[in-house]
Design an enzyme around this catalytic site. Sequence first.
Site, PDB file in Angstrom:
ATOM      1  N   GLY A   1       0.814  -1.214   0.000  1.00 58.47           N
ATOM      2  CA  GLY A   1       0.000   0.000   0.000  1.00 58.47           C
ATOM      3  C   GLY A   1       0.847   1.264   0.000  1.00 58.47           C
ATOM      4  O   GLY A   1       0.508   2.250  -0.661  1.00 58.47           O
TER       5      GLY A   1
ATOM      6  N   THR B   1      10.724  -7.600 -11.701  1.00 56.18           N
ATOM      7  CA  THR B   1      10.125  -8.930 -11.872  1.00 56.18           C
ATOM      8  C   THR B   1       8.993  -9.106 -10.861  1.00 56.18           C
ATOM      9  O   THR B   1       9.141  -8.751  -9.686  1.00 56.18           O
ATOM     10  CB  THR B   1      11.196 -10.022 -11.668  1.00 56.18           C
ATOM     11  OG1 THR B   1      12.199  -9.827 -12.660  1.00 56.18           O
ATOM     12  CG2 THR B   1      10.615 -11.418 -11.804  1.00 56.18           C
TER      13      THR B   1
ATOM     14  N   SER C   1      -4.072  -3.073  -0.368  1.00 49.79           N
ATOM     15  CA  SER C   1      -2.902  -3.812   0.121  1.00 49.79           C
ATOM     16  C   SER C   1      -3.348  -5.198   0.573  1.00 49.79           C
ATOM     17  O   SER C   1      -4.355  -5.330   1.275  1.00 49.79           O
ATOM     18  CB  SER C   1      -2.292  -3.046   1.297  1.00 49.79           C
ATOM     19  OG  SER C   1      -1.248  -3.786   1.881  1.00 49.79           O
TER      20      SER C   1
ATOM     21  N   CYS D   1       1.887   1.382  12.095  1.00 49.58           N
ATOM     22  CA  CYS D   1       2.873   1.322  11.021  1.00 49.58           C
ATOM     23  C   CYS D   1       4.206   1.889  11.468  1.00 49.58           C
ATOM     24  O   CYS D   1       5.239   1.608  10.881  1.00 49.58           O
ATOM     25  CB  CYS D   1       2.350   2.013   9.773  1.00 49.58           C
ATOM     26  SG  CYS D   1       1.044   1.028   9.028  1.00 49.58           S
TER      27      CYS D   1
HETATM   28  N1  PLP Z   1      -2.757   3.043   4.060  1.00 51.52           N
HETATM   29  C1  PLP Z   1      -3.389   2.697   5.178  1.00 51.52           C
HETATM   30  C2  PLP Z   1      -4.695   3.346   5.511  1.00 51.52           C
HETATM   31  C3  PLP Z   1      -2.832   1.741   6.039  1.00 51.52           C
HETATM   32  O1  PLP Z   1      -3.474   1.417   7.169  1.00 51.52           O
HETATM   33  C4  PLP Z   1      -1.607   1.149   5.693  1.00 51.52           C
HETATM   34  C5  PLP Z   1      -0.942   0.176   6.595  1.00 51.52           C
HETATM   35  O2  PLP Z   1      -1.187   0.142   7.771  1.00 51.52           O
HETATM   36  C6  PLP Z   1      -0.988   1.529   4.493  1.00 51.52           C
HETATM   37  C7  PLP Z   1      -1.596   2.480   3.701  1.00 51.52           C
HETATM   38  C8  PLP Z   1       0.322   0.947   4.059  1.00 51.52           C
HETATM   39  O3  PLP Z   1       0.150  -0.285   3.432  1.00 51.52           O
HETATM   40  P1  PLP Z   1       1.380  -1.330   3.407  1.00 51.52           P
HETATM   41  O4  PLP Z   1       1.561  -1.813   4.809  1.00 51.52           O
HETATM   42  O5  PLP Z   1       0.919  -2.408   2.475  1.00 51.52           O
HETATM   43  O6  PLP Z   1       2.560  -0.596   2.880  1.00 51.52           O
END
Ligand code: PLP
Length: 371
Positions: free
Chosen positions: A71, A224, A186, A311
């Site tokens: 994501g 790839t 994602s 995150c």
């Molecule tokens: N966007 C949102 C709203 C998310 O909650 C997250 C991950 O927690 C992401 C983007 C990022 O996605 P990824 O973990 O696949 O990089």
Amino acid sequence: MNNEIYLDHNATAPVREAVADAMMAALRQTGNASSVHRFGRRQRQLVETARAEVAALLGAPPQNVVFTGGGTEANNLALRGAGRKRIIVSAIEHLSVLQAADGAEIAPVTAAGIVDIDRLAGMMAADGEPALVSVMLANNETGAVQPLDDIAGIVEQAGGILHSDMVQAAGRLPLDRYPMAMATVSAHKIGGPQGIGALVLGRDVPLSPVIRGGGQERGRRAGTENMAGIVGFGVAARLAREQADGNAAMAKMRDRMEARLLRAFPDAVVFGAGAPRLDNTSCVAIPGMRAETQIMALDLAGIAVSAGSACSSGKVTTSHVLQAMGVAADMAQCAIRISFGPGNSDADSDRLIDILRSLRGRTARQDPEAA
Ligand code: PLP
């Protein structure tokens, strides 16, 4: 360990059995999807089957799906690849949007965590070139669902283009009814693997690649293909589409948990409670009980929740989302996010409340002022 309780599905969801099986089979198959020989053609077939499944989740044509490394990368591609100088993002976007759109104008949100439509319309009407606007469908911390139809109307009228981060909404809300130009999804939030995602184009948006190299993904993302990841994502997308109606039970479980929590802690606050929310998400603060303390006590009891956005794991900083909603810093520091998944039961949230109760009891004995 069977006494572990996972209440952090917005951070990542468990990989589904069917996904793991399909990924193992893909790992055992040799070939590069760009090769013209039969080994390559077999891989290409797998990629295109998965692409069609992800496309169906969003109601887009398969050729509009650009696989990315998650994501975060898809958000970067949308914001940096669309080539717009003027960008407007909401104040509650995920950091992967906020950081990719460095220098963007920020659209404020209400106290319930919903984008302030009138303010956004005012920003769009202001002199300046038509903007790329990025507003998520559902917020990862509060679960607040944004009025994307209204936002799409405003953006369209002003000649702008709309991107929506649908990472948290996928598998929880239908995604195929919104008229946006670009959407991010994602795999690991819907029972797929980590490290694979997609930017899905609602229409033919010219995109310049952020990751350059070979011509994969129609020249929009080089490298790839992550075969096992793509195959797993395809299966997870199909299951998410087929099983998107299991949310009512989750909402019941979440509402019951919040009611019990508020009975146990009458001074607790549920953020975004008045807004339309994802059925599985609850963001709550119990005044005087810092998030780190709660998370550690819960972890000792085998229960996983997170503080604000996971995150930036390991580091508990004040949530920019709660800050944008006008939540006072001392309250925001006490906020935890509880996010349910299909495997949870009422007994899980009862145990969570028991642990928090005994934590408050201990805190009160140690520091009567704090209780
Ligand atoms: N966007 C949102 C709203 C998310 O909650 C997250 C991950 O927690 C992401 C983007 C990022 O996605 P990824 O973990 O696949 O990089």
